[in-house]
Design a protein around this motif. Structure first.
Motif, mmCIF file in Angstrom:
data_model
loop_
_atom_site.group_PDB
_atom_site.id
_atom_site.type_symbol
_atom_site.label_atom_id
_atom_site.label_comp_id
_atom_site.label_asym_id
_atom_site.label_seq_id
_atom_site.Cartn_x
_atom_site.Cartn_y
_atom_site.Cartn_z
ATOM 1 N N PRO A 6 0.970 -1.413 -0.004
ATOM 2 C CA PRO A 6 0.069 -0.062 -0.008
ATOM 3 C C PRO A 6 1.013 1.237 -0.013
ATOM 4 C CG PRO A 6 -0.869 -1.691 1.626
ATOM 5 C CD PRO A 6 0.527 -1.980 1.100
ATOM 6 N N LEU A 7 1.757 1.180 0.707
ATOM 7 C CA LEU A 7 2.921 2.374 0.802
ATOM 8 C C LEU A 7 3.260 2.793 -0.656
ATOM 9 C CD1 LEU A 7 4.087 4.428 2.468
ATOM 10 C CD2 LEU A 7 5.971 3.088 3.115
ATOM 11 N N ARG A 8 3.683 1.747 -1.273
ATOM 12 C CA ARG A 8 4.332 2.120 -2.618
ATOM 13 C C ARG A 8 3.240 2.289 -3.603
ATOM 14 N NH1 ARG A 8 9.682 -1.696 -3.336
ATOM 15 N NH2 ARG A 8 10.900 -1.094 -1.424
ATOM 16 N N ALA A 9 2.190 1.690 -3.433
ATOM 17 C CA ALA A 9 1.128 2.349 -4.208
ATOM 18 C C ALA A 9 0.781 3.633 -4.160
ATOM 19 C CB ALA A 9 -0.183 1.028 -4.010
ATOM 20 N N LEU A 10 0.709 3.983 -2.784
ATOM 21 C CA LEU A 10 0.376 5.352 -2.784
ATOM 22 C C LEU A 10 1.424 6.311 -3.496
ATOM 23 C CD1 LEU A 10 -0.905 7.636 -1.238
ATOM 24 C CD2 LEU A 10 0.722 7.383 0.759
ATOM 25 N N ALA A 11 2.963 5.845 -3.438
ATOM 26 C CA ALA A 11 3.896 6.563 -4.078
ATOM 27 C C ALA A 11 3.531 6.725 -5.618
ATOM 28 C CB ALA A 11 5.175 5.857 -3.954
ATOM 29 N N SER A 169 -12.556 13.642 -0.408
ATOM 30 C CA SER A 169 -13.264 12.301 -0.397
ATOM 31 C C SER A 169 -12.292 11.215 -0.317
ATOM 32 C CB SER A 169 -14.573 12.151 -1.040
ATOM 33 O OG SER A 169 -13.987 11.999 -2.513
ATOM 34 N N ASN A 170 -11.370 11.186 -0.903
ATOM 35 C CA ASN A 170 -10.314 10.233 -1.041
ATOM 36 C C ASN A 170 -8.958 10.867 -1.501
ATOM 37 O OD1 ASN A 170 -8.857 8.059 -1.898
ATOM 38 N ND2 ASN A 170 -10.278 7.540 -3.664
ATOM 39 N N ALA A 171 -8.428 11.110 -0.127
ATOM 40 C CA ALA A 171 -7.155 11.927 0.085
ATOM 41 C C ALA A 171 -5.900 11.092 -0.422
ATOM 42 C CB ALA A 171 -6.783 12.385 1.391
ATOM 43 N N ASN A 172 -5.902 9.748 -0.311
ATOM 44 C CA ASN A 172 -4.973 8.735 -0.764
ATOM 45 C C ASN A 172 -5.278 8.224 -2.211
ATOM 46 O OD1 ASN A 172 -7.098 7.409 0.482
ATOM 47 N ND2 ASN A 172 -5.662 5.669 0.890
ATOM 48 N N LEU A 173 -6.299 8.678 -2.901
ATOM 49 C CA LEU A 173 -6.513 8.029 -4.072
ATOM 50 C C LEU A 173 -6.598 6.529 -4.001
ATOM 51 C CD1 LEU A 173 -4.570 10.147 -6.515
ATOM 52 C CD2 LEU A 173 -6.823 10.431 -5.850
#
Length: 449
Positions: A6-11, A169-173
């Motif tokens: 998830p962390l890398r997906a966020l990046a 509504s979706n700060a982390n996409l």
């Protein structure tokens, strides 16, 4: 290919965010537009000084559509129109100025001259009579209009400072759930789902241009932009997404004539989450504008940059785009419509992150009563990757992204404005990991200079 945490997906989202037409970008376009307008005013004044009245008249007409209340543009148009025999338009321009500065003798003197050229002796006598009646009362208005007679500075700078609040509504996409269908597998990805948040934002955009000489079409140009946002939702701290910051600096050259603008800049950008993970990029960008008529412009833009991801080195590589747009002005209020498209391409260190795509964009700018400006827009993007999103999937990743929204700006005066913005984003992907929805609304205040 390995599975993405998830962390890398966020990046991964940072790369997409660098390409989004976010609201600060619209404001940056506006400050760049103001710099270009000032440069065009200098060019028009130079043409008038060098007795190229026909070219000056054409340029002043185009500028008037962009800034109908600008005193210097109206004065330049009046004088250029007089020299080429367009006395009717010259009268209108002088009368526009005299509505604002009714006690300015030299404006009445110039208007009297135009009336005589028109053969309107009665109007000329009335104008001359006003000059005689003013006496010493004209002194204050003369001081107010001193700037019109002064030459423009070779150095022009414009900018905007802004701040406000927002709801995202979706700060982390993220997708709707932590449970995802990836290929034939159903897996749970911890902290992957969307996180809602409110927050605050701050931003600054500065554009500058330095003309080589008053009679030169060449300028040194540049810009500096920063944007910061902080989320209230504490859950985003675990994702290293509580705050984000973006910065850009660019420097280049501009060549401008009466009907064309050609520009190239070298820019550097960085997008960062919590000073923990970031994407940096550097590369050239170019713009060409042709004013086919005062009401119709053709714009060609493109750029390429080398990006480096701090956590996902496989995404490092070259990212480029090129596109064309038409811009049209219409109506008595000088409304604006812009539409066009661009081609997208990425060549990364890992083939599965390479993609080709395209984007279509349309945007209106309606000038409403009470100094209101409404800017609805729509954009549709398609990205086709050369591999699946995760090791669990067999189908190559394909994303289609729709963005719809609008901005409403109340221009309190020339410096201060109130900004309301809304954007809806829908990213449909062959991979559940990148399938998301987002509503973003903001309200803030901006100071322009």
């Amino acid at each position: 290919m390995r599975f993405i945490s998830p962390l890398r997906a966020l990046a991964l989202t940072a790369g997409a965010l660098l390409c989004l037409p976010a609201f600060p970008t619209l404001a940056a376009d506006n400050t760049a537009r103001l710099v270009a307008l000032d440069s065009a005013k200098v060019e028009a004044a130079r043409l008038l000084e060098q007795n190229e009245a026909a070219k000056a008249y054409e340029l002043y007409l185009r500028l008037l559509r962009e800034e109908p209340d600008d005193d210097a543009i109206n004065l330049g148009l009046a004088r250029a129109a007089t020299r080429i025999g367009r006395f009717d338009l010259a009268v209108i321009a002088y009368e526009t100025l005299l509505e604002k500065y009714p006690k300015t003798a030299w404006l009445y003197n110039e208007l009297t001259h135009v009336y005589l050229l028109l053969g309107d002796g009665e109007s000329a006598r009335r104008s001359a009579a006003v000059v005689r009646s003013l006496g010493d009362e004209q002194e204050e208005s003369v001081r107010a209009l001193d700037a019109l007679e002064a030459r423009y500075s070779l150095f022009q700078v414009h900018g905007v400072l802004r701040g406000g609040v927002y709801h995202d509504s979706n700060a982390n996409l993220g997708p709707r759930s932590d449970t995802l269908d990836l290929g034939n597998w159903q897996v749970t990805v911890k902290d992957a789902k969307a996180r809602e948040s409110v927050g605050v934002y701050l931003g600054a955009d500065v554009d500058f241009a330095r003309r080589f000489a008053l009679n030169s079409p060449w300028h040194v140009v540049g810009d500096v932009r920063v944007f910061w946002r902080g989320n209230e939702n504490n859950e985003l701290s675990r994702l290293n997404n509580r705050t984000s910051q973006w910065g850009r600096a660019a420097l280049g050259l501009r060549h401008m004539t009466v009907t064309t603008l050609t520009e190239g800049r070298l820019k550097a950008e960085i997008f960062d989450y919590d000073f923990y993970q970031h994407v940096s990029s550097i590369g050239p960008e170019a713009t060409f504008l042709w004013a086919a008529t005062p009401a119709a412009h053709l714009i060609v833009r493109g750029g390429i940059d080398q990006r480096k991801y701090s956590l996902i080195s496989e995404r490092n590589g070259a990212y480029g785009w090129a596109g064309g747009y038409g811009r049209f002005f219409f109506g008595a209020a000088n409304h604006e419509f812009l539409a066009g498209g661009r081609y997208l391409h990425a060549a990364t260190d890992a083939d599965t992150y390479d993609y080709d795509g395209w984007e279509a964009t349309a945007r209106f700018s309606f000038k409403l009563p009470y100094r209101l400006e409404l800017t609805p827009f729509a954009a549709y993007t398609v990205e086709r990757y050369k591999g699946p999103a995760t090791i669990l999937e067999a189908e190559d990743r394909r994303d289609t992204r729709l963005r719809l929204g609008s901005g409403l700006t109340w221009h309190i005066n020339k410096s201060w404005s109130v900004e309301l913005n809304y954007q809806y984003s829908k990213n449909a992907s062959t991979s559940d990991l990148y399938d998301y929805r987002q509503h973003y609304a903001s309200a803030g205040v901006a100071f322009g200079f």
